[in-house]
Design an enzyme around this catalytic site. Structure first.
Site, PDB file in Angstrom:
ATOM      1  N   LEU A 148       7.234  13.881  54.684  1.00 39.77           N
ATOM      2  CA  LEU A 148       5.906  14.204  54.142  1.00 39.77           C
ATOM      3  C   LEU A 148       4.943  13.070  54.461  1.00 39.77           C
ATOM      4  CD1 LEU A 148       6.780  15.214  50.449  1.00 39.77           C
ATOM      5  CD2 LEU A 148       6.105  16.776  52.273  1.00 39.77           C
ATOM      6  N   HIS A 149       3.827  13.395  55.049  1.00 36.29           N
ATOM      7  CA  HIS A 149       2.821  12.336  55.254  1.00 36.29           C
ATOM      8  C   HIS A 149       1.394  12.860  55.320  1.00 36.29           C
ATOM      9  CE1 HIS A 149       3.152  13.765  59.379  1.00 36.29           C
ATOM     10  NE2 HIS A 149       1.958  13.247  59.560  1.00 36.29           N
ATOM     11  N   ARG A 150       1.207  14.187  55.313  1.00 35.91           N
ATOM     12  CA  ARG A 150      -0.152  14.721  55.469  1.00 35.91           C
ATOM     13  C   ARG A 150      -1.020  14.352  54.276  1.00 35.91           C
ATOM     14  NH1 ARG A 150      -0.910  16.173  60.092  1.00 35.91           N
ATOM     15  NH2 ARG A 150       0.955  16.962  61.052  1.00 35.91           N
ATOM     16  N   ASP A 196       5.990  18.539  56.247  1.00 37.22           N
ATOM     17  CA  ASP A 196       4.607  18.932  56.529  1.00 37.22           C
ATOM     18  C   ASP A 196       4.202  18.494  57.932  1.00 37.22           C
ATOM     19  OD1 ASP A 196       4.229  16.194  56.227  1.00 37.22           O
ATOM     20  OD2 ASP A 196       3.061  16.357  54.385  1.00 37.22           O
TER      21      ASP A 196
END
Ligand code: UD1
Length: 368
Positions: free
Chosen positions: A206-208, A281
């Protein structure tokens, strides 16, 4: 006319595996290629390890731009790449994907009168709140050669009025890297090193901004993943921006949700290949999971890669963390989507890019 001097741009983690096969194919055909690394990603684990893992030569130029606001980062890439162009005088600049470095270098090349080729052209999420969507659309506008991975890319570009001669469907360059390195990646035994059993674990990334910038949402996501981890071991190689948010907010992470440092390309590929499910994501992981036949749950409201849902193993889960548990349970019970690998995701996309480029796109324009 054939472009004689070609600059290949990499900047951030998702660029390396897309550009490596293109750069290699151009070199094999004897082209004068300059590999330019903007330095958008600079940590060893976000950058240097990829050159080793992918067998890519060291960059010919490193622009060292580092982090900053979107405007500052984009502007620094533009200034420094412009200087590099002054020295190298490329006829053609090849950019990949949708990161800030992609757009910045495309604008510079376009304004200098060099041709621009965009690897992974035509993808659209139709979500203008994503910085990547802005980068994709504007990069395509600057590009002479729109090198698409799938038919939906061609259709999007045609709908935006792009001339047919500019659009060349070449397939998915990222999958060239998957195919070239999968055996070596599996040979590392990364799941076993982490104490995981084949098809008995999930992998999270997850990084968005849409998932990690809002602390309430991030906390709910992390809690939902913690609950899943009680049923299925979850390993979470964590992006620096996500790590920073979790630490800054002092979020409690369930001990069964294993946060680890970002992995190298081969380690991560090996981990993906033997997972039961991927929760992500990321854009690229939606594609890699489809190529590997591993079910993927995409924790976003939209995807610029609909072919992975229609043909591949991807399910667009949406943004409600409450949907994660039931979706993972369904995969535990039934194995999840198997899908098929889309056309031209065959390991030869980089070769096709090199052939299109060296055949001389200007003659294509005249013919079209
Ligand atoms: C960028 C891309 C995104 C891509 C992602 C993959 C844009 C707009 N976004 O997002 O499309 O999916 O890369 O990783 O280009 N940082 C480090 N070490 C690094 C790199 C970054 O600590 O090596 C930190 C930065 O200091 C910053 C944060 O991570 O706080 C964000 O980095 P940035 O390059 O701006 O964007 P990403 O979120 O990585």
């Amino acid at each position: 006319m054939n472009p004689e001097r070609i600059a290949c741009i990499v900047g951030a983690r998702p660029n390396f595996m897309k550009m490596a096969p293109v750069h290699e194919a151009l070199r094999r055909r004897g082209a004068a290629v300059r590999l330019v690394h903007t330095g958008q990603h600079y940590d060893a684990k976000m950058s240097a390890v990829f050159f080793d893992d992918l067998g890519m030569p060291r960059p010919d130029a490193f622009l060292g731009v580092g982090s900053g606001s979107h405007a500052a980062q984009t502007a620094r890439v533009m200034e420094r790449f412009d200087e590099d162009c002054e020295a190298f005088q490329p006829d053609l600049v090849l950019v990949a994907g949708d990161v800030n470095s992609t757009l910045a270098c495309a604008i510079v090349a376009c304004k200098r009168g060099a041709a621009v080729g965009h690897v992974e052209a035509g993808l659209r999420s139709r979500d203008w709140t994503m910085p990547e969507e802005i980068n994709r659309i504007l990069t395509d506008q600057c590009s002479d050669l729109l090198l698409t991975p799938s038919a939906d890319g061609d259709a999007n570009l045609r709908a935006e009025g792009m001339a047919a001669w500019r659009i060349r469907r070449v397939g998915n360059c990222m999958i060239d890297s998957v195919r070239a390195h999968l055996d070596r990646a599996r040979g590392l035994g990364t799941p076993a090193t982490l104490g995981l059993e084949v098809r008995r674990y999930g992998v999270v990334t997850l990084h968005r901004p849409s998932n990690v910038d809002d602390l309430h949402h991030l906390a709910t996501l992390v809690a939902a993943l913690g609950q899943v981890a009680e049923r299925l071991p979850l390993v979470f190689p964590i992006h620096p921006r996500t790590q920073k948010r979790i630490v800054d907010a002092g979020l409690a992470v369930h001990p069964d949700l294993r946060l680890i440092e970002p992995l190298g390309y081969l380690e991560f590929l090996g981990l993906q290949a033997d997972a039961l499910v991927l929760l992500t994501d990321s854009g690229g992981i939606q594609e890699e999971s489809t190529a590997l036949g591993v079910p993927c749950l995409t924790l976003r409201a939209n995807t610029e890669r609909p072919i992975t849902v229609v043909e591949g193993t991807n399910t667009l889960l949406g943004t409600d963390p409450a949907s994660i548990g039931p979706a993972v349970e369904a995969i535990l019970a039934g194995g999840g989507k198997r899908g098929r690998v889309p056309d031209l995701w065959d390991g030869h996309a980089g070769e096709r890019v090199a052939d299109v480029v060296l055949a001389g796109f200007r003659t294509l324009r005249e013919a079209g």
